[in-house]
Write an enzyme that holds these catalytic residues in place. Structure first.
Site, PDB file in Angstrom:
ATOM      1  N   HIS A  87       1.027 -12.600  -1.989  1.00 23.86           N
ATOM      2  CA  HIS A  87       2.350 -12.461  -1.723  1.00 23.86           C
ATOM      3  C   HIS A  87       2.659 -13.008  -0.461  1.00 23.86           C
ATOM      4  CE1 HIS A  87       3.402  -8.991  -4.764  1.00 23.86           C
ATOM      5  NE2 HIS A  87       2.622  -9.859  -5.407  1.00 23.86           N
ATOM      6  N   GLU A  89       3.988 -11.735   2.291  1.00 22.45           N
ATOM      7  CA  GLU A  89       3.410 -10.674   3.028  1.00 22.45           C
ATOM      8  C   GLU A  89       2.108 -10.722   3.460  1.00 22.45           C
ATOM      9  OE1 GLU A  89       5.695 -10.362   0.427  1.00 22.45           O
ATOM     10  OE2 GLU A  89       6.774  -8.604   0.542  1.00 22.45           O
ATOM     11  N   CYS A 117       6.902  -4.869  -2.334  1.00 24.22           N
ATOM     12  CA  CYS A 117       6.260  -4.165  -3.247  1.00 24.22           C
ATOM     13  C   CYS A 117       5.298  -3.144  -2.817  1.00 24.22           C
ATOM     14  CB  CYS A 117       5.518  -4.935  -4.293  1.00 24.22           C
ATOM     15  SG  CYS A 117       4.041  -5.740  -3.755  1.00 24.22           S
ATOM     16  N   CYS A 120       2.502  -4.655  -0.978  1.00 27.82           N
ATOM     17  CA  CYS A 120       2.643  -5.292   0.268  1.00 27.82           C
ATOM     18  C   CYS A 120       3.060  -3.871   1.506  1.00 27.82           C
ATOM     19  CB  CYS A 120       3.849  -6.160   0.270  1.00 27.82           C
ATOM     20  SG  CYS A 120       3.135  -7.705  -0.599  1.00 27.82           S
TER      21      CYS A 120
END
Length: 197
Positions: A87, A89, A117, A120
């Protein structure tokens, strides 16, 4: 009455009032400056998100800022890397840790175009990031207020200041357009926002 008390009582009120007004003006000015900085950095995260569809990735971008300097920027890379943890992040957190030579990313702000999410949000806490600013809320996987609120959990030993909804419409439109094109939706209407994580 002691001389010290007498001198304090005889002070004119105007300097106190002027001092209060000056403090309020300084706070307002600092707040406006922070909003401008946040908007500028979120636009950089949006630029990262705009690059993602060109390589077949969901348009989510992130930028990590340390003391007013961008130290990492990325977009999602799950499809190309075949890595479920890729991701935006997490990519910027990893890059920043290498750059700063520490896993403790204190004095940093993370800007991301979609609400993080649970994975993260947990990484943000673990990295000791001070602030999180995100664009669109994620009603299907968001862990910063939509479904759950990991940063608000007081039992954790780190606190993250969270601001959601900055340039939200632009972030949401990027996602909706991406999924509409992916599904071949030609009805002209927008697809409902999909969980992009």
């Amino acid at each position: 009455m002691p001389l010290q008390c007498l001198s304090l009582l005889s002070l004119p009120r105007t300097p106190v009032l002027a001092w209060t007004v000056t403090i309020k003006a300084s706070i307002a000015s600092a707040s406006r400056q922070q909003e401008q900085n946040d908007t500028s950095y979120m636009k950089l995260a949006l630029q990262q998100a705009e690059r993602a569809p060109q390589v077949g990735e969901v348009p989510i971008g992130a930028v990590l800022v340390h003391r007013n300097e961008v130290i990492a920027a990325a977009h999602n890379d799950r499809e190309n890397s075949r890595d479920p943890t890729a991701h935006a992040e997490l990519i910027v957190i990893r890059k920043a840790a290498v750059q700063l030579k520490t896993w403790r990313l204190t004095d940093t702000t993370l800007y991301v175009t979609l609400e993080p999410c649970p994975m993260c949000a947990g990484a943000i806490l673990q990295a000791r990031i001070a602030r999180l600013v995100f664009g669109a809320w994620d009603p299907k996987a968001g862990a910063c207020g939509s479904i759950i609120d990991i940063p608000a959990e007081r039992r954790f030993n780190h606190r993250v200041e969270v601001t959601g909804g900055l340039l939200e419409q632009k972030s949401r439109t990027l996602l909706q357009d991406f999924f509409q094109a992916k599904r071949g939706n030609t009805s002209g209407g927008r697809c409902p926002p999909d969980s992009a994580v």
